[in-house]
Structure formats: C-alpha cells, structure tokens
Design a protein around this motif. Structure first.
Motif, PDB file in Angstrom:
ATOM      1  N   UNK A  50      29.762   1.642  40.632  1.00 13.89           N
ATOM      2  CA  UNK A  50      29.736   0.496  40.061  1.00 13.89           C
ATOM      3  C   UNK A  50      31.238   0.329  39.353  1.00 13.89           C
ATOM      4  N   UNK A  51      31.920   1.324  39.547  1.00 11.78           N
ATOM      5  CA  UNK A  51      32.983   1.681  39.244  1.00 11.78           C
ATOM      6  C   UNK A  51      34.194   1.340  40.180  1.00 11.78           C
ATOM      7  N   UNK A  52      33.771   2.133  41.109  1.00 12.03           N
ATOM      8  CA  UNK A  52      34.817   1.957  42.517  1.00 12.03           C
ATOM      9  C   UNK A  52      34.259   0.241  43.008  1.00 12.03           C
ATOM     10  N   UNK A  53      33.615  -0.088  42.676  1.00 11.96           N
ATOM     11  CA  UNK A  53      33.547  -1.604  43.558  1.00 11.96           C
ATOM     12  C   UNK A  53      34.010  -2.529  42.311  1.00 11.96           C
ATOM     13  N   UNK A  54      34.466  -2.154  40.810  1.00 13.19           N
ATOM     14  CA  UNK A  54      34.397  -3.496  39.531  1.00 13.19           C
ATOM     15  C   UNK A  54      33.599  -3.877  39.360  1.00 13.19           C
ATOM     16  N   UNK A  55      32.231  -3.358  39.779  1.00 10.90           N
ATOM     17  CA  UNK A  55      30.846  -4.154  39.347  1.00 10.90           C
ATOM     18  C   UNK A  55      30.459  -3.884  38.323  1.00 10.90           C
ATOM     19  N   UNK A  56      29.871  -4.528  37.319  1.00  8.99           N
ATOM     20  CA  UNK A  56      28.758  -4.654  36.569  1.00  8.99           C
ATOM     21  C   UNK A  56      27.928  -4.671  36.760  1.00  8.99           C
ATOM     22  N   UNK A  57      26.623  -3.619  35.734  1.00  7.81           N
ATOM     23  CA  UNK A  57      25.732  -3.091  35.638  1.00  7.81           C
ATOM     24  C   UNK A  57      24.828  -3.563  34.682  1.00  7.81           C
ATOM     25  N   UNK A  58      23.626  -4.026  35.733  1.00  8.96           N
ATOM     26  CA  UNK A  58      22.723  -4.927  34.447  1.00  8.96           C
ATOM     27  C   UNK A  58      21.123  -4.257  35.057  1.00  8.96           C
ATOM     28  N   UNK A  59      20.744  -3.698  33.471  1.00 11.22           N
ATOM     29  CA  UNK A  59      19.228  -3.052  33.969  1.00 11.22           C
ATOM     30  C   UNK A  59      18.271  -4.378  33.570  1.00 11.22           C
ATOM     31  N   UNK A  60      17.387  -4.114  34.771  1.00 10.47           N
ATOM     32  CA  UNK A  60      17.084  -5.199  35.073  1.00 10.47           C
ATOM     33  C   UNK A  60      15.598  -4.764  35.912  1.00 10.47           C
ATOM     34  N   UNK A  61      14.249  -5.175  35.099  1.00  9.84           N
ATOM     35  CA  UNK A  61      12.807  -3.885  35.486  1.00  9.84           C
ATOM     36  C   UNK A  61      11.979  -5.566  35.787  1.00  9.84           C
ATOM     37  N   UNK A 110      30.777  -9.267  40.431  1.00 10.82           N
ATOM     38  CA  UNK A 110      29.783  -8.269  41.894  1.00 10.82           C
ATOM     39  C   UNK A 110      28.737  -7.342  40.530  1.00 10.82           C
ATOM     40  N   UNK A 111      27.327  -7.555  40.218  1.00 10.28           N
ATOM     41  CA  UNK A 111      26.499  -7.403  39.853  1.00 10.28           C
ATOM     42  C   UNK A 111      25.722  -6.032  40.307  1.00 10.28           C
ATOM     43  N   UNK A 112      25.369  -5.257  39.967  1.00 11.41           N
ATOM     44  CA  UNK A 112      24.108  -3.636  40.595  1.00 11.41           C
ATOM     45  C   UNK A 112      23.303  -4.032  39.211  1.00 11.41           C
ATOM     46  N   UNK A 113      21.804  -3.934  40.048  1.00 14.43           N
ATOM     47  CA  UNK A 113      20.665  -4.194  39.299  1.00 14.43           C
ATOM     48  C   UNK A 113      20.238  -2.698  39.308  1.00 14.43           C
ATOM     49  N   UNK A 114      20.497  -2.488  37.528  1.00 13.84           N
ATOM     50  CA  UNK A 114      19.751  -0.919  37.676  1.00 13.84           C
ATOM     51  C   UNK A 114      17.390  -0.818  37.459  1.00 13.84           C
ATOM     52  N   UNK A 115      17.226  -0.395  38.053  1.00 14.00           N
ATOM     53  CA  UNK A 115      15.462  -0.366  37.761  1.00 14.00           C
ATOM     54  C   UNK A 115      14.945   1.518  37.327  1.00 14.00           C
ATOM     55  N   UNK A 116      14.368   1.161  36.655  1.00 12.50           N
ATOM     56  CA  UNK A 116      13.374   2.412  37.060  1.00 12.50           C
ATOM     57  C   UNK A 116      14.028   3.952  37.817  1.00 12.50           C
ATOM     58  N   UNK A 117      13.325   3.903  39.531  1.00 10.70           N
ATOM     59  CA  UNK A 117      13.298   4.234  40.734  1.00 10.70           C
ATOM     60  C   UNK A 117      15.301   4.991  39.849  1.00 10.70           C
ATOM     61  N   UNK A 118      15.580   3.729  40.030  1.00  8.19           N
ATOM     62  CA  UNK A 118      17.028   3.997  39.760  1.00  8.19           C
ATOM     63  C   UNK A 118      18.138   4.843  39.409  1.00  8.19           C
ATOM     64  N   UNK A 119      17.665   4.827  38.329  1.00  7.50           N
ATOM     65  CA  UNK A 119      17.863   5.170  37.223  1.00  7.50           C
ATOM     66  C   UNK A 119      17.428   6.978  37.240  1.00  7.50           C
ATOM     67  N   UNK A 120      15.990   7.019  37.917  1.00  6.91           N
ATOM     68  CA  UNK A 120      15.510   8.357  38.061  1.00  6.91           C
ATOM     69  C   UNK A 120      16.264   9.178  39.386  1.00  6.91           C
ATOM     70  N   UNK A 121      16.804   8.684  40.059  1.00  7.56           N
ATOM     71  CA  UNK A 121      17.098   9.116  41.222  1.00  7.56           C
ATOM     72  C   UNK A 121      18.863   9.108  41.248  1.00  7.56           C
ATOM     73  N   UNK A 122      19.386   8.103  40.874  1.00  2.14           N
ATOM     74  CA  UNK A 122      21.024   8.486  41.051  1.00  2.14           C
ATOM     75  C   UNK A 122      21.318   7.147  39.911  1.00  2.14           C
ATOM     76  N   UNK A 123      21.316   8.056  38.616  1.00  2.00           N
ATOM     77  CA  UNK A 123      21.914   7.291  37.513  1.00  2.00           C
ATOM     78  C   UNK A 123      23.657   7.530  37.741  1.00  2.00           C
ATOM     79  N   UNK A 124      23.607   9.419  38.307  1.00  2.00           N
ATOM     80  CA  UNK A 124      25.217   9.054  38.211  1.00  2.00           C
ATOM     81  C   UNK A 124      25.744   8.297  39.426  1.00  2.00           C
ATOM     82  N   UNK A 125      24.945   8.347  40.611  1.00  2.00           N
ATOM     83  CA  UNK A 125      25.889   7.934  41.295  1.00  2.00           C
ATOM     84  C   UNK A 125      25.852   6.290  41.239  1.00  2.00           C
TER      85      UNK A 125
END
Ligand code: ATP
Ligand code: MG
Length: 261
Positions: free
Chosen positions: A92-103, A72-87
């Motif tokens: 990702x940790x609760x799901x054991x998913x990887x994070x990918x910065x993808x713009x 499982x992968x969770x994509x992060x973009x500029x809006x996501x990083x501005x609104x919910x970085x910590x969340x």
C-alpha cells in the motif's frame, strides 16, 4: 504456533497453514477461510508453487494501473491479514494506495482484530472499513458494506482471495478490479480486469518491488503496459502452463522421484 522443522520438505506450505490456523484462533480468519486456503494450496501444487510468467505479466499491468489510479484501494480480509499483514502495508505504501478492511463474513469483532494486527506493523497506518457507511449494490447487507472514502470512491481496487459474487458486484459498479487468486477457474479470476494467478505470499512482495521500480516510469510507459495487457490471454496461459506441466510430469513419471520440477 506449532514448531515446524525447517528440514521438512513441505516447510513453507506447513508454515502458511499454521499462519492461517493462528489467524483463525486470533479471531481474524473465518472457518470458511481455512477451506479457501486449502483450495488455493491445491492450485499452487498444480502450478508448481512458483511465480509463473503469466502472473509476472499480470502483476506488471496491475502495478501500472495502480500507479496511474486516482484512488487506489487494497482490500484486506481475514486470510490476507493472517498470511501477509506486513507485506500488505508495504505494498500500500509503495503504491500510495489506501487499505480497507472488507470482509465476506463481517463482524465488528473480526474487523477490530484485523485492524489491531495490521497496526502491530505500523501503528500510524490509516485503515478504512472500520465504520463503512456505503453499500455495494446487489449484495445483501453485511457483505456489501464499504467505506465511503475507500472502495466506494475507488477507481481501482485490489481484492485478493475474493468471492466471485463480490468481485462481480464491484465490476458492475464500474471499478477496475484486480484480484490475486490461485484458482484460474474461479468466478473471481474470470470476472476481474486483471487476475494474478499466484500465491499472495509471493505476489505481494513482488508487486512491492515492481511498484518501487515502476514509479519513475512515465505516464505513457505505464499506459502502454496496460494497453498491451490481455487478461483473457493470461488466464489461458495459466491453464496451458498447468496442462503442459502435468503432461511433462506424467511422461517423466512422478513415483518416488525427489522433486516435481
Ligand atoms: P469464486 O467464488 O470466485 O468462484 P471460490 O468460492 O473458490 O471462488 P472463495 O473461497 O470465495 O472463492 O475465495 C478464495 C479464493 O482464493 C479461492 O479461489 C482460492 O483458490 C484462492 N486462494 C486461497 N488462498 C490463496 C493464496 N494464499 N493466494 C492466492 N489465492 C488464494
Ligand atoms: Mg465463492
């Protein structure tokens, strides 16, 4: 950040608007991201700025699918990083998913700034998408770059606040695509396998809660949740919710009334 008085009736809306502006000033959020946020706000107003039942149902199915996923992968973009970085990190940790910065508007500078922002919340967090070597077929160069160990090999991807064209390209690659999008009519919302029509600021904390609850469910239980899920019905239910809500408001009258609920 501009100080907004807590007593303002639209405090939270203004608070997240400031977050997006701050994200742009830091170099994380693209100018077009500000416009996308405004479109989201408009739909949130129509929905009633709360998590509706159809969104809760979609989140349950999404979490079930993510818990069963191999990569499982969770994509992060500029809006996501501005609104919910910590969340985002917590999810990702609760799901054991990887994070990918993808713009969508990829620049190396923007990727670096987003990575730095996320690392403020966890300096050890693994972040993919910094040096992507693969390309999503059908998308031109910058928009198509993905990480070999991330979206490229993922079986399930979460692409919140995503452009419809890219969502479609991921579906065409055979990925199971989950999106968070306040606009039930957007191409992303209609293309995805699971569409969570909710504000990401409400959806991610709720999905984290669900992931913690559901991680002890059996495989069969999780599979049953996915089998019973119907994304077409979710989208229809969202539209019906908006229609019914507007009808009720119209019949009740909204002029100088204190609240809209
Ligand atoms: P599409 O290309 O999918 O038809 P679009 O061009 O409107 O739609 P983009 O601007 O590319 O889509 O992506 C942003 C989407 O994210 C919009 O549909 C917008 O409603 C949604 N959105 C913006 N802010 C939020 C938020 N905070 N939470 C959830 N969704 C949001
Ligand atoms: Mg678009």
């Amino acid at each position: 950040m501009v100080k907004i008085p807590k007593s303002h009736p639209r405090y939270w809306s203004l608070y997240y608007r400031e977050k997006i502006i701050e994200g742009m000033e830091k170099g994380m959020t693209a100018k077009a991201g500000l416009i996308a946020h405004g479109r989201g706000e408009a739909f949130d107003y129509l929905i009633g700025e709360r998590t509706i039942e159809a969104a809760e149902r979609a989140m349950k199915a999404a979490v079930a699918k993510l818990l069963l996923a191999k990569h499982p992968v969770i994509s992060v973009n500029g809006n996501v990083a501005a609104l919910v970085p910590k969340e985002t990190i917590e999810l990702a940790k609760a799901l054991n998913a990887k994070l990918e910065i993808n713009l969508f508007y990829r620049t190396e500078e923007r990727v670096k700034t987003i990575a730095e922002e996320l690392r403020k919340y966890d300096p050890e967090i693994e972040l993919l998408g910094i040096n992507p070597t693969k390309r999503i077929p059908g998308l031109e160069h910058e928009r198509g770059k993905v990480d070999e160990n991330g979206i490229w090999k993922a079986d399930v991807v979460v692409v919140p606040l995503e452009d419809g064209d890219r969502t479609e390209a991921l579906v065409n690659m055979g990925k199971f695509v989950i999106t968070v999008d306040l606009n039930p009519l957007s191409r992303s919302a209609r293309m995805a396998d699971i569409t969570i029509v909710d504000n990401i600021v409400r959806a991610y904390p709720r999905m984290t809660e669900l992931a913690r609850e559901m991680k002890d469910y059996s495989r069969d239980e999780l599979m049953k949740i996915i089998e019973d899920y119907d994304n077409g019905k979710t989208l229809s239910d969202v539209l019906i919710h908006i229609r019914d809500r507007l009808t009720k408001l119209a019949e009740g009258g909204i002029w100088r009334k204190k609240t809209l609920e």
